[in-house]
Scaffold this motif. Structure first.
Motif, PDB file in Angstrom:
ATOM      1  N   ARG A  55      40.908  -0.494 -15.773  1.00 53.86           N
ATOM      2  CA  ARG A  55      41.600  -1.211 -16.846  1.00 53.86           C
ATOM      3  C   ARG A  55      42.982  -0.613 -17.073  1.00 53.86           C
ATOM      4  N   ALA A  56      43.917  -1.448 -17.528  1.00 49.63           N
ATOM      5  CA  ALA A  56      45.268  -0.968 -17.808  1.00 49.63           C
ATOM      6  C   ALA A  56      45.261   0.061 -18.933  1.00 49.63           C
ATOM      7  N   ASP A  57      44.538  -0.244 -20.005  1.00 52.81           N
ATOM      8  CA  ASP A  57      44.549   0.686 -21.138  1.00 52.81           C
ATOM      9  C   ASP A  57      43.862   1.998 -20.802  1.00 52.81           C
ATOM     10  N   SER A  58      42.849   1.961 -19.935  1.00 55.46           N
ATOM     11  CA  SER A  58      42.153   3.194 -19.569  1.00 55.46           C
ATOM     12  C   SER A  58      43.067   4.155 -18.819  1.00 55.46           C
ATOM     13  N   LEU A  59      44.035   3.609 -18.091  1.00 56.23           N
ATOM     14  CA  LEU A  59      44.950   4.459 -17.341  1.00 56.23           C
ATOM     15  C   LEU A  59      46.137   4.900 -18.190  1.00 56.23           C
ATOM     16  N   TYR A  60      46.703   3.975 -18.951  1.00 55.96           N
ATOM     17  CA  TYR A  60      47.961   4.254 -19.645  1.00 55.96           C
ATOM     18  C   TYR A  60      47.797   5.007 -20.963  1.00 55.96           C
ATOM     19  N   GLU A  61      46.683   4.793 -21.667  1.00 50.54           N
ATOM     20  CA  GLU A  61      46.578   5.424 -22.984  1.00 50.54           C
ATOM     21  C   GLU A  61      46.321   6.919 -22.854  1.00 50.54           C
ATOM     22  N   LEU A  62      46.707   7.650 -23.909  1.00 52.43           N
ATOM     23  CA  LEU A  62      46.598   9.106 -23.907  1.00 52.43           C
ATOM     24  C   LEU A  62      45.237   9.544 -24.434  1.00 52.43           C
ATOM     25  N   ASN A  63      44.859  10.755 -24.103  1.00 52.81           N
ATOM     26  CA  ASN A  63      43.640  11.333 -24.667  1.00 52.81           C
ATOM     27  C   ASN A  63      43.843  11.616 -26.154  1.00 52.81           C
ATOM     28  N   SER A  64      42.762  11.942 -26.835  1.00 55.67           N
ATOM     29  CA  SER A  64      42.832  12.195 -28.273  1.00 55.67           C
ATOM     30  C   SER A  64      43.754  13.370 -28.608  1.00 55.67           C
ATOM     31  N   ASN A  65      43.915  14.308 -27.653  1.00 51.46           N
ATOM     32  CA  ASN A  65      44.797  15.455 -27.893  1.00 51.46           C
ATOM     33  C   ASN A  65      46.234  15.200 -27.449  1.00 51.46           C
ATOM     34  N   GLY A  66      46.525  13.935 -27.048  1.00 55.72           N
ATOM     35  CA  GLY A  66      47.895  13.572 -26.693  1.00 55.72           C
ATOM     36  C   GLY A  66      48.255  13.807 -25.244  1.00 55.72           C
ATOM     37  N   THR A  67      47.326  14.294 -24.425  1.00 57.37           N
ATOM     38  CA  THR A  67      47.607  14.512 -23.001  1.00 57.37           C
ATOM     39  C   THR A  67      47.265  13.257 -22.204  1.00 57.37           C
ATOM     40  N   PRO A  68      47.984  12.993 -21.093  1.00 57.16           N
ATOM     41  CA  PRO A  68      47.695  11.795 -20.291  1.00 57.16           C
ATOM     42  C   PRO A  68      46.392  11.922 -19.531  1.00 57.16           C
ATOM     43  N   ARG A  69      45.709  10.788 -19.341  1.00 57.51           N
ATOM     44  CA  ARG A  69      44.450  10.789 -18.586  1.00 57.51           C
ATOM     45  C   ARG A  69      44.701  10.970 -17.093  1.00 57.51           C
ATOM     46  N   ALA A  70      45.869  10.508 -16.649  1.00 54.60           N
ATOM     47  CA  ALA A  70      46.241  10.648 -15.242  1.00 54.60           C
ATOM     48  C   ALA A  70      47.628  11.297 -15.192  1.00 54.60           C
ATOM     49  N   PHE A 300      59.731  -6.631 -26.263  1.00 52.73           N
ATOM     50  CA  PHE A 300      58.700  -7.352 -27.017  1.00 52.73           C
ATOM     51  C   PHE A 300      57.631  -7.903 -26.082  1.00 52.73           C
ATOM     52  N   PHE A 301      56.385  -7.648 -26.428  1.00 59.28           N
ATOM     53  CA  PHE A 301      55.226  -8.259 -25.770  1.00 59.28           C
ATOM     54  C   PHE A 301      54.238  -8.670 -26.852  1.00 59.28           C
ATOM     55  N   GLU A 302      53.445  -9.688 -26.554  1.00 55.73           N
ATOM     56  CA  GLU A 302      52.498 -10.192 -27.553  1.00 55.73           C
ATOM     57  C   GLU A 302      51.461  -9.139 -27.944  1.00 55.73           C
ATOM     58  N   ASP A 303      51.090  -8.289 -26.993  1.00 54.31           N
ATOM     59  CA  ASP A 303      50.133  -7.229 -27.328  1.00 54.31           C
ATOM     60  C   ASP A 303      50.884  -6.040 -27.944  1.00 54.31           C
ATOM     61  N   ASN A 304      50.145  -5.113 -28.485  1.00 57.26           N
ATOM     62  CA  ASN A 304      50.737  -3.927 -29.123  1.00 57.26           C
ATOM     63  C   ASN A 304      50.460  -2.659 -28.324  1.00 57.26           C
ATOM     64  N   PHE A 305      50.310  -2.821 -27.006  1.00 59.19           N
ATOM     65  CA  PHE A 305      49.907  -1.686 -26.197  1.00 59.19           C
ATOM     66  C   PHE A 305      51.002  -0.629 -26.056  1.00 59.19           C
ATOM     67  N   LEU A 306      52.254  -1.043 -26.018  1.00 61.66           N
ATOM     68  CA  LEU A 306      53.339  -0.099 -25.757  1.00 61.66           C
ATOM     69  C   LEU A 306      53.337   1.067 -26.741  1.00 61.66           C
ATOM     70  N   LYS A 307      53.136   0.738 -28.007  1.00 63.32           N
ATOM     71  CA  LYS A 307      53.133   1.779 -29.030  1.00 63.32           C
ATOM     72  C   LYS A 307      51.913   2.678 -28.874  1.00 63.32           C
ATOM     73  N   GLU A 308      50.766   2.064 -28.577  1.00 65.58           N
ATOM     74  CA  GLU A 308      49.541   2.851 -28.398  1.00 65.58           C
ATOM     75  C   GLU A 308      49.668   3.804 -27.206  1.00 65.58           C
TER      76      GLU A 308
END
Length: 946
Positions: A55-70, A300-308
């Motif tokens: 999934r896109a969010d599984s790769l791009y989003e950060l861990n709870s401690n702010g470190t990248p998953r990849a 601008f994108f319809e989703d709010n993923f960029l900020k997350e």
């Protein structure tokens, strides 16, 4: 009647298949000229990583401690490359996803059912156009591109199919296998001069298919530790391979890297439908010819993923999945895949404006070539005076656009070139769609005409053979002969018209089918005239009121099946709560009809069971949250009910004269109860073993398959008395259903069977209430007792209500625990007692069996209702057929060929679902008769007297 049923089955199969021919025919054409950018490409080689199920969010989003998953891939998109989201199309499955990525077109949906390992349609791909392609990964994906390639330049290295085990200790080993074999491949090339020379050629592709993430997602869910750990391992593996390749080629800067996914995955570990978690996949591109990260202040994108994702300051470049194929072709300078419909995403390229313009022009000409071939094919198979060309892209318009583009290239007006090329691509794609759907209206009208004719004929058969509304009218032989020759002539004219246009054989079936159907209808004109006379003599108000109630009931069923997708909660399934409302209305039926006065206890039981069953559609869709304790509870409850029933059987045995026969019957019940107990144990044991990552125990697997095979045999050994046979059917089906359950759905057949049991009893009360018959003793009723045909009664208005009840219960059986119309509702965990190694057709067959079991319970109860209400075995079913056909016709006219791909697919799936229900009901009706009436004889012991 058997001939009529067979004819009906054939007609409905044609109606069902027609929708695939009309809406899902293959978009591919052949005979185009390959198109290649004339300028030298920026890269000599391309490395494609496809992380299956990522999934896109599984790769791009950060861990709870702010470190990248990849960490490595995050550093790439922040410092060295471009990134975005690749938007996939439904169905979000591996095969169509990889075809879109590598061949650039969205495959005909029906090809998914033809196999993962085969190549059912011949298509071109980036691999085929390359000088050499080496690929590593799954045996379900790689062979289809090697088989479709011309020549011997696509090499595959696959692990064993048995390695794809959802119950394995760690599925990440599949990805480790790929990375290890790529490393050893490059190491061995240093001592193999032929391989070394081939690797140093231009136009080379290296493809790494990484299946571990998808397998871990199915087994443990995307939010699990295993899934996220697998992402980290893939990140480390990609880093190692990228470094290895750069070192191998002396850091020559001529390698382009792409990482993406074929599809995403829902939170409950499945895919196939159109939820954003399934259609949004990551795309990270870096290396030769690729733009560096572009800083932006806002986007601008319809989703709010960029900020997350904390990526709002890096330009996000979204593409359609098919756009990646022309991007790969452009980077290494190979011809664009012949069937590609993707548009080159120029923003990813870091090259001259001239190169971008030439590449875009190549892209436009390649798609225009497909348009020309498609138009030529349609023109050849259509009479000249009937052919209507696609006017926005006429021959003169094509020449004009191509001249302008070439002139602008010469004048170095590259922005104008790109703009005109995009216009030409859009027009060519519209034209392709126009010619692809050229015959859609014509075929649709033919099917609709056949549909209306068939439904009319069934209604006439019901009225003529099963009611007192008409009298027998003698046939007029002369008129019949004229009618026959008239319709035969019409059929010959239609066939000749299709022949001179060299139409496919399926067109003959669709266009000629209405001829015999309407011939059968027109032959019954005297019946229609007689019916009209009799209806006018009846109470008009009552007849109109009843007709309106029937129409309202059918519309309610249609509404239940076609309620819109709930986008607020991102739950891509129909509003099943409509079933709850329907069941609550059913609960009030005895009160509305005053039945409760004569049968208070039965009416109360009916009401309580309706309310109990109404709870299930309000529960979450099955498979999202496994709950094995509920499955065990369902098994124990089944055993408790069995013990209660067994106690009654033992009491009756003491009074029985044929004690030998009764003892043999009791043995069968004991075996069935043992089977249920064993299934309950196997479910618990298997899921504990998988939870501890010890795999599927072999003994459990053997028991599961033996239970599946032995259950129908034990059922047929039971006595054919009504309640005894129905209860035996429940026990046999429950032993299998428990093995296929993962949560609360295991309780569903018990609640459904209880309501069906109450329905049979309530129908006896209704029969007596309307004075149609004396109430028979159901306890002694035997399915095998042949009823005298003179005892069959004619249909009554209340029988339409019985048929409506059956259709509603069938819909409830299908949707009571989830939306089977959505592919992502199927949970692979349901089949873990039988197998954990990936096998799509075996798994699919077991999941369909799970769907069919509640269906079969309702069908058996309906069979009991038919015979106990003194109706012929087919009269009620014919009414059911009419209701189903009217629903299907309703959906046929609601099929859309415009709007989003998802909306089109949803409208088609509604029609396919109802048609499948109708065909399924016809098959299940015969199967229900077999299960209720047939009995296997046990050999008797021979007594020896001394």
């Amino acid at each position: 009647i058997p001939v009529f049923i067979l004819a009906g089955l054939l007609v409905h199969c044609v109606f069902l298949v027609s929708i695939f021919d009309i809406y899902f025919s293959s978009p591919l054409v052949h005979g185009m000229t390959p198109q290649q950018t004339p300028l030298p490409p920026p890269a000599k080689r391309l490395v494609l990583f496809v992380a299956d199920g990522l999934r896109a969010d599984s790769l791009y989003e950060l861990n709870s401690n702010g470190t990248p998953r990849a960490p490595y891939l995050r550093s790439i998109l922040e410092k060295n490359g471009s990134w975005g989201i690749s938007h996939t199309r439904v169905p979000t499955e591996s095969r169509p996803g990889h075809v879109a990525l590598i061949a650039g077109f969205y495959e005909d949906v029906s090809a998914v059912a033809k196999g993962w390992k085969e190549n059912p349609v011949e298509f071109d791909s980036v691999f085929n156009e390359s000088k050499y392609t080496w690929s590593w990964g799954s045996p379900d994906i790689l062979p289809m591109f090697a088989k479709g390639a011309t020549g011997d330049h696509v090499y595959t290295f696959c692990y064993a199919a048995e390695s794809e085990d959802f119950g394995a200790e760690d599925a990440a080993k599949l990805d480790k296998w790929v990375f290890d074999h790529v490393k050893s491949f490059f190491n061995s090339s240093r001592s193999n001069q032929t391989l070394f020379s081939a690797l140093n050629e231009e136009k080379v592709v290296l493809f790494l298919h990484l299946l571990g993430i998808d397998t871990n997602g199915h087994a443990h869910r995307p939010n699990s530790r295993e899934y996220q750990e697998n992402i980290k391992q893939v990140d480390e593996g990609v880093k190692e391979i990228a470094s290895l390749i750069d070192n191998f080629y002396g850091n020559d800067g001529k390698t382009a890297f792409i990482l993406t996914s074929d599809h995403g995955m829902t939170d409950w570990g499945s895919h196939g439908a159109g939820h954003p978690s399934e259609t949004l996949t990551p795309l990270i591109v870096w290396g030769a010819g690729i733009n560096y990260p572009q800083k932006v202040t806002s986007q601008f994108f319809e989703d709010n993923f960029l900020k997350e994702w904390k990526l709002e300051n890096l330009k996000r470049l979204d593409v359609n999945q098919a756009d990646i194929a022309p991007l790969m072709a452009s980077l290494i300078g190979v011809p664009f895949p012949l069937n590609s419909v993707g548009t080159l995403p120029l923003e990813y390229l870091n090259s001259s404006d001239h190169f971008k313009a030439e590449s875009m022009f190549t892209n436009a000409v390649q798609i225009l070539e497909q348009f020309k071939v498609k138009m030529s094919q349609k023109k050849e198979t259509t009479l000249s005076f009937l052919f209507t060309p696609f006017k926005p892209l006429s021959d003169s318009e094509q020449i004009n656009l191509l001249k302008k583009i070439r002139l602008y290239i010469q004048q170095q007006k590259y922005d104008e070139v790109v703009s005109l090329c995009k216009t030409l691509i859009n027009l060519a794609l519209e034209g392709l769609s126009y010619y692809h759907t050229y015959d859609r209206l014509f075929l649709g009208l033919s099917i609709a005409l056949g549909f209306v004719g068939w439904t009319t004929y069934v209604i006439l058969v019901i009225i003529k053979a099963h009611t007192n509304l008409t009298k027998t009218v003698p046939a007029n032989e002369k008129k019949s002969t004229v009618l026959f020759y008239g319709f035969a002539s019409a059929g010959m004219i239609i066939a000749f018209f299709l022949l001179i246009q060299t139409c496919p054989w399926t067109y003959y079936v669709y266009c000629l089918l209405p001829v015999p159907v309407w011939y059968a209808v027109v032959r019954e004109i005297p019946v229609i005239q007689d019916l009209a006379t009799n209806v006018l003599s009846l109470h008009i108000g009552q007849s109109i009121g009843f007709l309106l109630v029937c129409i309202l009931g059918i519309e309610i069923l249609v509404s239940i099946l076609s309620l819109r997708i709930n986008r607020v909660f991102h739950c891509y399934f129909f509003y099943r709560s409509a079933l709850t409302v329907g069941l609550l209305v059913f609960a009030a039926w005895p009160v509305i009809t005053q039945l409760w006065i004569q049968a208070k206890t039965r009416a109360l039981i009916w009401t309580l069971l309706c309310v109990l069953l109404a709870i299930f559609p309000l529960m979450p869709v099955v498979g999202r949250e496994p709950n094995i304790p509920l499955v065990i509870a369902a098994g124990l409850l089944t055993l408790l009910i069995s013990f209660f029933s067994l106690y009654k059987e033992l009491a009756s045995l003491c009074k029985s004269e044929n004690k030998y026969r009764d003892k043999e019957d009791l043995k069968v019940y004991f075996y069935q109860m043992f089977s249920v107990a064993l299934s309950t144990y196997v479910v618990s044991s298997t899921h504990n073993s998988l939870k501890n990552k010890q795999g599927l125990p072999v003994m459990n697997q053997i028991i599961s398959w033996m239970t599946l095979v032995s259950s129908p045999v034990l059922l047929l050994l039971s006595p054919t008395f009504l309640f005894q046979r129905l209860f035996s059917i429940l026990l046999s089906l429950m032993s299998t259903y428990l093995l296929l359950s993962t949560g609360y759905e295991a309780l569903f057949p018990l609640a459904l069977f209880g309501l069906m049991f109450a329905w049979i009893n309530m129908e006896q009360e209704a029969l007596q209430h309307y004075g149609l018959s004396l109430k028979p003793k159901l306890a002694v009723f035997n399915f095998t007792c042949a009823m005298d045909i003179t005892q069959f009664r004619q249909l009554h208005l209340d029988d339409v209500r019985r048929s409506f009840f059956f259709v509603f219960f069938i819909v409830t059986a299908f949707f009571g625990t989830g939306n089977i119309a959505s592919i992502n509702s199927f949970d692979p965990a349901s089949v873990y007692c039988f197998l954990t190694v990936f096998s799509p057709f075996t798994m699919g067959g077991l999941l369909l069996l799970k769907v069919a079991i509640p269906f079969l319970l309702v069908s058996c109860a309906f069979e009991a209702v038919q015979v106990t209400t003194q109706l012929s075995s087919k009269s009620l079913f014919l009414i059911v057929l009419v209701i189903s056909d009217i629903m299907a016709l309703h959906f046929f006219f609601l099929v859309k060929d415009y709007g989003s791909w998802l909306d089109i697919g949803t409208s088609i799936s509604h029609y396919v679902l109802v048609m499948s229900l109708t065909i399924f009901m016809m098959v299940m009706n015969g199967l229900a008769q077999l299960l209720t009436t047939q009995r296997l004889g046990l050999p008797r012991r021979t007594k020896h007297h001394s």
